[in-house]
Design an enzyme around this catalytic site. Structure first.
Site, short mmCIF file in Angstrom:
data_model
loop_
_atom_site.label_atom_id
_atom_site.label_comp_id
_atom_site.label_asym_id
_atom_site.label_seq_id
_atom_site.Cartn_x
_atom_site.Cartn_y
_atom_site.Cartn_z
NE ARG A 276 -1.73 33.89 42.89
CZ ARG A 276 -1.33 34.92 42.15
NH1 ARG A 276 -0.06 35.18 41.99
NH2 ARG A 276 -2.23 35.72 41.58
CB CYS A 341 15.35 48.91 26.30
SG CYS A 341 16.71 48.04 25.54
CD GLU A 342 9.42 49.09 28.95
OE1 GLU A 342 8.90 49.77 29.86
OE2 GLU A 342 8.84 48.76 27.91
N1 LLP Z 1 -10.91 31.47 37.69
C1 LLP Z 1 -11.03 32.64 37.05
C2 LLP Z 1 -12.31 32.98 36.44
C3 LLP Z 1 -9.93 33.52 36.99
O1 LLP Z 1 -10.07 34.68 36.36
C4 LLP Z 1 -8.70 33.15 37.60
C5 LLP Z 1 -7.55 34.03 37.54
C6 LLP Z 1 -8.62 31.90 38.24
C7 LLP Z 1 -9.75 31.09 38.27
C8 LLP Z 1 -7.38 31.41 38.90
O2 LLP Z 1 -6.97 32.23 39.93
P1 LLP Z 1 -5.77 31.74 40.89
O3 LLP Z 1 -6.28 30.53 41.65
O4 LLP Z 1 -4.61 31.41 40.05
O5 LLP Z 1 -5.53 32.90 41.76
N2 LLP Z 1 -1.51 37.48 36.49
C9 LLP Z 1 -1.89 37.65 37.87
C10 LLP Z 1 -3.05 36.75 38.25
C11 LLP Z 1 -4.26 36.94 37.38
C12 LLP Z 1 -5.39 36.02 37.72
C13 LLP Z 1 -6.46 36.06 36.70
N3 LLP Z 1 -7.54 35.16 36.94
C14 LLP Z 1 -0.67 37.41 38.76
O6 LLP Z 1 0.39 37.13 38.23
O7 LLP Z 1 -0.75 37.56 39.97
#
Ligand code: LLP
Length: 416
Positions: A276, A341-342
């Site tokens: 992110r 449709c939700e």
């Molecule tokens: N490493 C592992 C093992 C992870 O499971 C994740 C994210 C990351 C790195 C990267 O995390 P980041 O730096 O992007 O926070 N769909 C959700 C976020 C799910 C994150 C899952 N794992 C959202 O839209 O907020």
């Protein structure tokens, strides 16, 4: 988000007006800024300067080939969680020596694919996974480089769905389990245990839990080293939060300063796997207004993008700023909803929003991470196009899906 800015009332990505992209590529369309990707990547990379390190980009946040190619060109490594992501990073030109593979459910095929590419590290999350990896490596005459994923039992204090490092979460091994499993490594013929991995959650906006977990995991690194293991890599995970609204978020430099002593004491190469932070604020979803409607006291702006295109508001109640592509200065209380449709299909709820009319364009900001990558074909909607901007140039980097894409692979059997 300085790469998205107004010029003469028109919202631009770098030097390109979003209205020009909407005219050329249609809507809804994700638009990414190359400069923003590079800036975020370099900020992270520079925060770790002075330590031997590698920034691995978490592909799940945004796996578009062009985005990946840009990140590979900056020198990034990649954090993958499936053989599909391995396929993407290899196609995008990543060096497999910079690829780490996480995930609680890696199948035999996936482990084999990783062995085949001789990736840097498997982040192993359980004893049966390590046993299977060893068997496969032995069968194929390979060695597997392994980091044990430790669950430091720290609450990242983020959204319930995206906190991963508490005892009750499915991820990783407790410190004791990790030590016990390491104690069995001699029984394995083809495993090189050379790393420790942790990841406690996503959109982390507080330093304290991050610091606590890194210190705990660093303790494990040192204990393994004392027990004679040559632990060369310490992967602190991803999760650094970004500003969606007005959150105070730690900077990469602030994070690294806070954990520096713990990192340095391990004498290891430091890996991080941010997703992110790198792509989140580098992207916006451009959508156009289909209708305005009222229902009782409520006012709705119905957009051509919905929860299938950007799931985060529906799934997590996430906040994304909504900006008018052409400013007219007026706002009104409304919900921005999609055509799905939700009732849960919304991009913004009970908010003061740009007072947009039919055919006006809106930009849903901070949509570069977990935007397209979580898009679906629900309601048989074609997934949106993706565009990459670099300076005054822009290109479609994924075409909008067509109707044939929607039924690709479907077959009507002869008995019908
Ligand atoms: N490493 C592992 C093992 C992870 O499971 C994740 C994210 C990351 C790195 C990267 O995390 P980041 O730096 O992007 O926070 N769909 C959700 C976020 C799910 C994150 C899952 N794992 C959202 O839209 O907020």
């Amino acid at each position: 988000m300085e790469e998205f800015h107004y010029e003469e009332g028109g919202l631009c990505c770098e030097e390109v007006p979003l209205s020009e992209i909407a005219r050329g590529a249609g809507t809804p369309t994700y638009v990414y800024s190359h400069a923003a990707l590079e800036r975020a990547y370099r900020e992270l990379d520079e925060a770790f300067a002075g330590l031997d390190h590698l920034v691995c980009y978490a592909v799940k946040a945004n796996g578009n080939l062009a985005v990946l190619r840009a990140l590979a060109s900056f020198g990034a490594g990649a954090d993958i969680v499936s053989s599909g992501e391995l396929y993407r990073v290899m196609r995008a030109g990543f060096d497999p020596k910079k690829v780490v593979f996480a995930g609680v459910g890696k199948t035999e095929d996936e482990l084999l694919a990783g062995l085949g590419e001789r990736i840097l590290l498997f982040n192993v999350e359980s004893a049966p996974e390590l046993e299977r990896l060893d068997r496969l490596a032995a069968r194929h005459g390979k060695r597997a480089r392994v980091a044990l994923r430790v669950n430091p039992d720290v609450d990242a204090e983020t959204h319930e769905h995206i906190t991963t490092g508490r005892e009750q979460d499915k991820f990783g091994l407790s410190v004791d389990e990790a030590l016990a499993l390491a104690g069995r490594v001699e029984d394995f013929r083809c495993i090189d245990l050379i790393g420790v991995h942790q990841h406690i959650g996503s959109q982390i906006t507080k330093l304290a839990p991050y610091v606590e977990s890194v210190e705990k995991s660093a303790g494990l690194v040192e204990e393994l080293q004392r027990r004679g293991f040559d632990i060369k890599y310490f992967n602190i995970g991803g999760g650094l939060g970004i500003r969606y609204k007005d959150e105070e978020t730690p900077t990469p430099a602030g994070l690294v300063d806070a954990i520096w002593p713990a990192l340095e004491a391990t004498g290891t190469k430091i890996l991080c796997e941010m997703g992110r932070y790198i792509t989140g604020n580098a992207g916006a979803l451009v959508t156009s207004v289909v209708y305005r409607k009222k229902s009782g006291d409520k006012s709705f702006i119905v957009a051509d993008a919905g929860m299938n295109d950007l799931l985060r508001p529906s799934l997590y109640g996430a906040h994304h700023e909504i900006l008018p592509v052409n400013e007219n200065g007026s706002t009104a209380p409304a919900d921005l909803v999609g055509p799905v449709c939700e009732s849960g299909d919304y991009l913004a709820r009970d908010r003061q929003l740009p007072d947009a009319a039919e055919d006006d364009l809106l930009a849903v900001m901070s949509a570069g991470a977990y935007g397209f990558s979580m898009a679906s074909n629900y309601n048989s909607r074609r997934r949106p196009a993706e565009v990459l901007v670099r300076g005054d140039r822009w290109a479609v980097v994924r075409e909008r899906e067509n109707y044939a894409d929607l039924i690709k692979g479907e077959l009507v059997p002869a008995f019908l």
